[in-house]
Design a protein around this motif. Structure first.
Motif, PDB file in Angstrom:
ATOM      1  N   SER A  92       8.841  -1.577  -1.005  1.00  0.00           N
ATOM      2  CA  SER A  92       7.507  -1.026  -1.177  1.00  0.00           C
ATOM      3  C   SER A  92       6.436  -1.758  -0.367  1.00  0.00           C
ATOM      4  O   SER A  92       5.336  -1.266  -0.234  1.00  0.00           O
ATOM      5  CB  SER A  92       7.128  -1.029  -2.655  1.00  0.00           C
ATOM      6  OG  SER A  92       7.047  -2.356  -3.122  1.00  0.00           O
ATOM      7  N   ASP A  93       6.756  -2.912   0.172  1.00  0.00           N
ATOM      8  CA  ASP A  93       5.760  -3.634   0.962  1.00  0.00           C
ATOM      9  C   ASP A  93       6.200  -3.787   2.421  1.00  0.00           C
ATOM     10  O   ASP A  93       5.917  -4.774   3.072  1.00  0.00           O
ATOM     11  CB  ASP A  93       5.453  -4.998   0.342  1.00  0.00           C
ATOM     12  CG  ASP A  93       6.669  -5.913   0.244  1.00  0.00           C
ATOM     13  OD1 ASP A  93       7.785  -5.481   0.595  1.00  0.00           O
ATOM     14  OD2 ASP A  93       6.495  -7.056  -0.187  1.00  0.00           O
ATOM     15  N   ARG A 142       2.051  -0.853   2.457  1.00  0.00           N
ATOM     16  CA  ARG A 142       2.401   0.533   2.168  1.00  0.00           C
ATOM     17  C   ARG A 142       3.913   0.719   2.299  1.00  0.00           C
ATOM     18  O   ARG A 142       4.560   0.097   3.132  1.00  0.00           O
ATOM     19  CB  ARG A 142       1.703   1.493   3.136  1.00  0.00           C
ATOM     20  CG  ARG A 142       0.192   1.424   3.102  1.00  0.00           C
ATOM     21  CD  ARG A 142      -0.342   1.976   1.799  1.00  0.00           C
ATOM     22  NE  ARG A 142      -1.788   1.944   1.732  1.00  0.00           N
ATOM     23  CZ  ARG A 142      -2.488   1.015   1.113  1.00  0.00           C
ATOM     24  NH1 ARG A 142      -1.896   0.022   0.527  1.00  0.00           N
ATOM     25  NH2 ARG A 142      -3.809   1.064   1.068  1.00  0.00           N
ATOM     26  N   GLU A 143       4.450   1.617   1.509  1.00  0.00           N
ATOM     27  CA  GLU A 143       5.869   1.947   1.573  1.00  0.00           C
ATOM     28  C   GLU A 143       6.153   2.892   2.729  1.00  0.00           C
ATOM     29  O   GLU A 143       7.176   2.791   3.401  1.00  0.00           O
ATOM     30  CB  GLU A 143       6.295   2.589   0.257  1.00  0.00           C
ATOM     31  CG  GLU A 143       7.747   2.967   0.212  1.00  0.00           C
ATOM     32  CD  GLU A 143       8.158   3.507  -1.143  1.00  0.00           C
ATOM     33  OE1 GLU A 143       9.298   3.981  -1.222  1.00  0.00           O
ATOM     34  OE2 GLU A 143       7.361   3.476  -2.086  1.00  0.00           O
ATOM     35  N   VAL A 174       1.718   6.852   5.902  1.00  0.00           N
ATOM     36  CA  VAL A 174       0.527   6.468   5.141  1.00  0.00           C
ATOM     37  C   VAL A 174      -0.098   5.224   5.756  1.00  0.00           C
ATOM     38  O   VAL A 174      -1.322   5.132   5.898  1.00  0.00           O
ATOM     39  CB  VAL A 174       0.873   6.242   3.654  1.00  0.00           C
ATOM     40  CG1 VAL A 174      -0.308   5.652   2.906  1.00  0.00           C
ATOM     41  CG2 VAL A 174       1.329   7.543   3.010  1.00  0.00           C
ATOM     42  N   ALA A 175       0.723   4.270   6.148  1.00  0.00           N
ATOM     43  CA  ALA A 175       0.210   3.041   6.763  1.00  0.00           C
ATOM     44  C   ALA A 175      -0.542   3.338   8.057  1.00  0.00           C
ATOM     45  O   ALA A 175      -1.601   2.762   8.314  1.00  0.00           O
ATOM     46  CB  ALA A 175       1.353   2.069   7.032  1.00  0.00           C
ATOM     47  N   LYS A 220      -3.940   4.766   7.182  1.00  0.00           N
ATOM     48  CA  LYS A 220      -4.826   3.687   6.743  1.00  0.00           C
ATOM     49  C   LYS A 220      -5.302   2.876   7.946  1.00  0.00           C
ATOM     50  O   LYS A 220      -6.464   2.493   8.023  1.00  0.00           O
ATOM     51  CB  LYS A 220      -4.123   2.773   5.741  1.00  0.00           C
ATOM     52  CG  LYS A 220      -3.890   3.405   4.413  1.00  0.00           C
ATOM     53  CD  LYS A 220      -5.193   3.581   3.674  1.00  0.00           C
ATOM     54  CE  LYS A 220      -4.956   4.088   2.280  1.00  0.00           C
ATOM     55  NZ  LYS A 220      -6.205   4.271   1.554  1.00  0.00           N
TER      56      LYS A 220
END
Length: 64
Positions: A3-4, A22-23, A27-28, A31
């Motif tokens: 998850s990290d 972020r997993e 999404v990362a 961001k």
């Protein structure tokens, strides 16, 4: 999946001022793009690191 795995770091004045994990790479990256919009401070640097492969996926500004 860990998850990290994807770590975002915003550095200001030579010190980490904001970090997030972020997993999902998708999404990362979203961001990362959002953080670039807030990275207009002098000396700001933003990096996206894949913790599993220890590789930089993106950095801003590009000329580091």
């Amino acid at each position: 999946m860990n998850s990290d795995r994807y770590r975002l770091t915003l550095v200001g004045d030579g010190r980490p001022t904001l970090q997030g994990w972020r997993e999902s790479e998708t999404v990362a990256r979203r961001k990362f793009s959002a953080w670039v919009g807030h990275g207009d401070r002098p000396g700001a640097q933003i990096t996206l690191i894949d913790e599993e492969t220890d590789s930089a996926l993106a950095q801003w500004p590009d000329s580091q």
